[in-house]
Design an enzyme around this catalytic site. Structure first.
Site, short mmCIF file in Angstrom:
data_model
loop_
_atom_site.label_atom_id
_atom_site.label_comp_id
_atom_site.label_asym_id
_atom_site.label_seq_id
_atom_site.Cartn_x
_atom_site.Cartn_y
_atom_site.Cartn_z
N GLY A 41 0.82 -1.20 0.00
CA GLY A 41 0.00 0.00 0.00
C GLY A 41 0.85 1.25 0.00
O GLY A 41 2.06 1.18 -0.19
N ASN A 42 0.23 2.39 0.20
CA ASN A 42 0.99 3.62 0.30
C ASN A 42 0.36 4.52 1.37
O ASN A 42 -0.65 4.16 1.97
CB ASN A 42 1.09 4.32 -1.07
CG ASN A 42 -0.28 4.69 -1.60
OD1 ASN A 42 -0.99 5.49 -1.02
ND2 ASN A 42 -0.65 4.07 -2.73
#
Ligand code: C5P
Length: 424
Positions: free
Chosen positions: A216-217
């Site tokens: 993810g980020n």
């Protein structure tokens, strides 16, 4: 300008008398069209004295003048303040039982409605749907102010102050807003996106590795959500394609929420809807890479002799560049109704160039109409409530906004969208 001021039956009708005064002082010719219920709050002599004209509520008086058709046709602006839930419902459904609703059906000029009612009525699903329908048709529906209502209760539902209504109404009509000391546009925006359909992507995508893990980020989605809210405030019908976000999405009938998780789901959601929109703002942080394979069961730690230190190697493959894809599709078959496309870039400066140099290069590479460049780094922008952005547009000087809250940044981005549409 010829203004029709519709007044419906709410306690805030008295504020419409002050609004009428402001209109006439600013040099506009105003015909007041109250409903029967409005006259229970403020009587005809008040409207006639302040407007200098006769008032009627039904279509049965003054027949030779055909007022039910003429008033709407000749108006340059129709303002309904206060607009009750009943009026919003009638207008949304095209009912025409009295003079005001007839005017609303015959008017072809900008129409502004300022709802005022109790919070429960404003938040009821029926009212939300009626407001969404009216906004889709291009009506500027001013958000009610929050505060003390008729009784001891408080909440959203108050009619904004007359000066605020004057500014919002004149701005919707594209008229010059006079200097009225002490006025404030806070909470009210010109309905410059009324009738436009705006698609906003928000949040960070998650790329599954196995049933429990993902790549993810750090995007919180705050800027994209602020953009969706701001576009709805300015009258647009909004589609919010939302990946992982850390704050609630708007519960607003003008905002349709489409939830996605991965970049490819986001791509499907955007490409299926891009043709129905006038503006696409790609604020989402889309993962550039995803695991080459998705394990169907949880990837296990190795336990064999000598394997304690081993760890799997994750092979990655490129994700599609969605922004570049929709720009390429638009270039391949340009149409007058093709959308304005705005990209985002999170940049850090490095030895090969400054944040702005990287931003300009990206704008050219992506081919979108404008790029919103954020400087990112530890504690900067991601997840914060304030940010500074650089707005880049081909052939135009850079505009710096901030440090400012993300709502202010959102409105600055929509001002840019407004300019791009105006220059098209
Ligand atoms: O190339 P970069 O990821 O910096 O570009 C950022 C912009 O491109 C953002 O508007 C983002 O939403 C979009 N993007 C995309 N598809 C990707 C990666 C980014 O649409 N795979």
């Amino acid at each position: 300008m010829r203004v029709v001021l519709g007044v419906t039956g709410g306690i805030a009708a008295y504020k419409a008398a002050l609004l009428l005064r402001l209109f006439t002082e600013a040099g506009h010719e105003v015909t007041v069209v109250p409903t029967e219920a409005a006259l229970r709050f403020v009587g005809a002599p008040t409207w006639e004295a302040l407007s200098g004209g006769r008032v009627q509520t039904d279509v049965w008086s003054n027949i030779t003048d055909v007022p039910h058709v003429r008033l709407g046709q000749e108006a340059d602006l129709v303002v309904v303040a206060p607009a009750t839930a009943d009026l919003l419902a009638k207008a949304a459904h095209g009912l025409a039982g009295d003079l005001l609703t007839n005017v609303l059906l015959t008017a072809r000029c900008p129409v502004v409605m300022a709802p005022a009612m109790h919070t429960e009525m404003w938040e009821h699903a029926a009212t939300r749907a009626n407001v969404a329908t009216l906004r889709e048709r291009g009506v500027t529906v001013v958000e009610p102010a929050s505060g003390r209502l008729t009784g001891a209760d408080t909440g959203p539902g108050r009619l904004p102050e007359p000066e605020v209504l004057l500014e919002a109404a004149l701005a919707a009509a594209g008229a010059v807003v006079p200097e009225v000391p002490g006025t404030s546009l806070e909470g009210v925006r010109p309905g410059d996106l009324a009738g436009r359909r705006v698609l906003v992507t928000a949040g960070g995508t998650r790329e599954a590795l196995d049933p429990v893990r993902y790549l993810g980020n750090r995007s919180s989605g705050k800027q994209g959500i602020a953009l969706a809210r701001a576009a709805a405030e300015r009258g647009a019908a909004v589609t919010l394609v939302v990946a992982h976000v850390e704050i609630p999405v708007p519960e607003d009938p003008s905002v349709e929420v489409v939830r996605v998780e991965s970049a490819r789901q986001l791509q499907d959601a955007v490409t299926a809807r891009v043709g129905e929109h006038d503006v696409v703002v790609m604020a989402a942080a889309v993962a550039d890479f995803r695991p080459a394979t998705l394990a169907t069961s949880k990837i296990k730690k190795a336990h064999g002799a000598g394997e304690e230190d081993s760890a799997p190697t994750i092979e990655l493959v490129r994700n599609p560049d969605i922004l570049a894809g929709i720009v390429a599709d638009r270039a391949a078959s340009p149409r007058p109704e093709s959308p304005v496309i705005i990209g985002f870039a999170a940049e850090t400066g490095d030895e090969s160039g400054s944040v702005l140099e990287h931003g300009r290069a990206k704008l050219a590479r992506k081919g979108c109409d404008a790029l919103v460049v954020n400087e990112v780094g530890e504690g900067v922008t991601f997840g914060q409530d304030e940010s500074t952005v650089h707005l880049l547009r081909p052939g135009h000087p850079e505009v710096v906004v901030g440090p400012a809250d993300k709502g202010t940044v959102a409105h600055a981005i929509l001002d840019l969208v407004h300019d791009v549409i105006a220059d098209a």
